[in-house]
Design a protein around this motif. Structure first.
Motif, mmCIF file in Angstrom:
data_model
loop_
_atom_site.group_PDB
_atom_site.id
_atom_site.type_symbol
_atom_site.label_atom_id
_atom_site.label_comp_id
_atom_site.label_asym_id
_atom_site.label_seq_id
_atom_site.Cartn_x
_atom_site.Cartn_y
_atom_site.Cartn_z
ATOM 1 N N CYS A 62 -59.617 -32.191 47.759
ATOM 2 C CA CYS A 62 -58.851 -32.567 48.955
ATOM 3 C C CYS A 62 -59.149 -33.950 49.479
ATOM 4 C CB CYS A 62 -59.085 -31.537 50.058
ATOM 5 S SG CYS A 62 -60.785 -31.509 50.699
ATOM 6 N N GLY A 65 -58.769 -34.959 53.263
ATOM 7 C CA GLY A 65 -58.086 -33.833 53.880
ATOM 8 C C GLY A 65 -56.681 -34.077 54.366
ATOM 9 N N ALA A 91 -62.937 -35.078 56.531
ATOM 10 C CA ALA A 91 -61.800 -34.163 56.625
ATOM 11 C C ALA A 91 -61.960 -33.201 57.798
ATOM 12 C CB ALA A 91 -61.644 -33.391 55.318
ATOM 13 N N PHE A 100 -62.640 -26.555 55.551
ATOM 14 C CA PHE A 100 -63.058 -27.380 54.421
ATOM 15 C C PHE A 100 -64.384 -26.887 53.864
ATOM 16 C CE2 PHE A 100 -60.215 -30.009 56.892
ATOM 17 C CZ PHE A 100 -59.382 -30.522 55.904
#
Length: 219
Positions: A62, A65, A91, A100
């Motif tokens: 990711c 994010g 993130a 996360f």
């Protein structure tokens, strides 16, 4: 002589350290990119439509994010996973509506069948060719039966090594991949490919052709 596992661990450590080093600059440069990527937004929207109501969606690799946050802003239970602890820290600060986790594509920190869909945008490019099947098998493990998976990657057959990135010392390889090889790895690990397309790079992107593969986990 180092074993294959030790080589894989070393490669993962180098990727982690490299992305930790560039995390802040990466967020500044890349964090708003979806605003300029209509095709990516359309494909992500299609993935969301095909996800069972209320099912969590994983963003694998990711980074800072931004894709996870885009999903969360649309009411999705989004979970971003990245190898870089610094990326995950940024993130979490930027996208508090999402969850996360720090984790490796080859050993995802998730339960069997936890997710109703997953995206992996330009994260498999840091895997060696012989790691593709194990990584897709791991993605299959964490997905529910019939769950969709969207993968994006650079097309080609080269490996670009970077030792300096945005004025930071790094040690990371970018693997350009053959679309047929990626498709074969996905099908061999229990995915049914439903759509595939290619595009040229946008003006603000690094020069390369890009591929997208939309698949579904076999029941």
């Amino acid at each position: 002589m180092p074993s294959a596992g030790e080589h894989d661990q070393d490669r993962g450590d180098r990727v982690r350290r490299s992305y930790d080093a560039v995390a802040g600059e990466y967020r500044t440069r890349i964090g708003g990119e979806l605003a300029h990527k209509p095709l990516d937004r359309a494909l992500l929207g299609a993935l969301v439509e095909e996800t069972a109501d209320g099912a969590p969606v994983a963003d694998l690799g990711c980074g800072p994010g931004h894709v996870t946050g885009w999903l969360a802003a649309r009411g999705v239970r989004a979970v971003g996973i990245d190898l870089s602890p610094r990326m995950v820290g940024l993130a979490r600060a930027d996208h508090p509506a999402a969850e996360f986790r720090v984790g490796d594509l080859r050993r995802l920190p998730a339960a069997d069948g936890e997710f109703g869909a997953a995206v992996a945008l330009y994260s498999v490019i840091h895997l060696a060719p012989d790691e593709l099947r194990p990584a897709f098998a791991e993605m299959r493990r964490v997905l529910r039966p019939a769950a969709p998976l969207l993968v994006a990657f650079h097309l080609g057959d080269e490996v670009r090594h970077m030792a300096r990135w945005w004025d930071h010392d790094v040690d990371v390889d970018f693997h350009f991949l053959d679309a047929a090889d990626v498709r074969a790895a996905m099908e061999a690990t229990g995915f049914t490919v439903r759509a595939a397309l290619e595009r040229t790079h946008y003006p603000h992107e690094a020069a390369s052709r890009r591929a997208y593969v939309l698949a579904r986990r076999a029941v």
